[in-house]
Design a protein around this motif. Structure first.
Motif, mmCIF file in Angstrom:
data_model
loop_
_atom_site.group_PDB
_atom_site.id
_atom_site.type_symbol
_atom_site.label_atom_id
_atom_site.label_comp_id
_atom_site.label_asym_id
_atom_site.label_seq_id
_atom_site.Cartn_x
_atom_site.Cartn_y
_atom_site.Cartn_z
ATOM 1 N N HIS A 197 0.846 -1.193 0.000
ATOM 2 C CA HIS A 197 0.000 0.000 0.000
ATOM 3 C C HIS A 197 0.882 1.244 0.000
ATOM 4 C CE1 HIS A 197 -3.638 -2.162 1.696
ATOM 5 N NE2 HIS A 197 -2.694 -2.938 2.208
ATOM 6 N N GLU B 157 2.288 -0.736 4.602
ATOM 7 C CA GLU B 157 1.911 0.629 4.235
ATOM 8 C C GLU B 157 3.202 1.440 4.098
ATOM 9 O OE1 GLU B 157 -0.774 2.285 3.425
ATOM 10 O OE2 GLU B 157 -2.532 1.242 4.264
ATOM 11 N N HIS C 41 -2.438 -3.008 -3.453
ATOM 12 C CA HIS C 41 -3.840 -2.904 -3.048
ATOM 13 C C HIS C 41 -4.730 -2.875 -4.290
ATOM 14 C CE1 HIS C 41 -6.798 -0.827 -0.005
ATOM 15 N NE2 HIS C 41 -7.338 -1.867 -0.606
ATOM 16 N N HIS D 199 -9.454 0.547 -3.995
ATOM 17 C CA HIS D 199 -8.323 1.480 -3.939
ATOM 18 C C HIS D 199 -7.302 1.175 -5.033
ATOM 19 C CE1 HIS D 199 -8.766 3.235 0.359
ATOM 20 N NE2 HIS D 199 -9.934 3.051 -0.223
ATOM 21 N N ASP E 139 -3.929 2.357 -4.826
ATOM 22 C CA ASP E 139 -2.538 2.413 -4.371
ATOM 23 C C ASP E 139 -1.873 1.042 -4.564
ATOM 24 O OD1 ASP E 139 -4.506 1.838 -2.122
ATOM 25 O OD2 ASP E 139 -2.657 1.288 -1.112
ATOM 26 N N CYS F 38 -6.244 2.826 3.187
ATOM 27 C CA CYS F 38 -6.704 1.462 3.450
ATOM 28 C C CYS F 38 -8.190 1.261 3.193
ATOM 29 C CB CYS F 38 -6.250 0.961 4.805
ATOM 30 S SG CYS F 38 -6.570 1.978 6.203
#
Ligand SMILES: [Zn+2]
Length: 236
Positions: free
Chosen positions: A38, A104, A162, A170, A172, A227
């Motif tokens: 992510h 992340e 993601h 999403h 990302d 997220c």
């Protein structure tokens, strides 16, 4: 597969800031070791932690700059348990609970061009990839899945963005140059860093005074966009 809390990823120390997880991994996580990459779409670790707290959607690791421009690797969920950073809908495929680790990366993924984090962040990010390959068997390969196919998801081990995960909307980390991250990770195999200790519990001093203050402040910070979207995973 190793379980628990990493003391290091390669030569880089790993801090521990525990968050709620989604319970033990399901067996398919071990049959097809997967990771999900992510980007936080924010600029600091502190902003990311505030969003995890507000949305109950922590990943396994956060990598990137904090507000003092120090690069941090922070583990939130023990290996062997599932993070909560993607959506999982009833029926369909399992997402969080068949994914060994979710990272992340702090930063905003640019639109319309290939990118990678700058070198002070790329090296520790690649070290986490290297460590998860050695400790958990996640292959250093990107599984592109632009149609978010459940069949592709279920059949492959490796790293998904993601944007490649079924049941999610999403986009990302957009066009991250995975190949460069993998190349940097492979370089750690030429001069292997010392193996990490793996702990069953977070280290006792997991909340250093600075972190405690940071978390306190984080509660007052509006959540960044990241997220699980409007509906956090595994809720209700
Ligand atoms: Zn994401």
């Amino acid at each position: 597969m190793q379980k628990g809390w990493l003391s290091h990823a390669g030569v880089y120390p790993v801090d521990h800031v525990p968050f709620e997880d989604a319970g033990p991994l399901l067996p398919d996580a071990y049959a097809h070791p997967r990771g999900i990459q992510h980007t936080t779409e924010g600029s600091t670790v502190e902003g990311a932690l505030a969003a995890y707290r507000a949305r109950r959607c922590a990943p396994t690791f956060t990598v990137g700059y904090d507000a003092k421009r120090k690069v941090r690797i922070i583990q939130h969920v023990p290996l062997g348990n599932a993070a909560r950073a993607v959506e999982n809908h009833p029926g369909g495929v399992e997402t969080n609970r068949v994914t060994v680790a979710q990272i992340e990366l702090v930063g905003i993924s640019p639109v319309g061009r290939a990118w990678q984090p700058d070198d002070p962040v790329l090296a520790p990010l690649a070290a986490v990839y290297w460590q998860l390959w050695k400790s958990c068997g996640i292959p250093l390969a990107h599984i592109a899945n632009p149609l978010r196919s459940g069949d592709v998801w279920d059949a492959h081990a490796g790293w998904f963005g993601h944007a490649d995960v079924p049941e999610n909307a999403h986009v990302d980390p957009r066009d991250l140059r995975y190949a460069n991250v993998f190349a940097r990770a492979h370089a750690f195999s030429i001069i292997p860093p010392r193996p990490p200790k793996v702990r069953p519990n977070p280290r006792p001093k997991m909340l250093a005074p600075g972190v405690a203050v940071m978390l306190l402040r984080a509660r007052k910070t509006p959540a960044a966009a990241l997220c699980g979207g409007a509906r956090p995973s595994l809720l209700a």
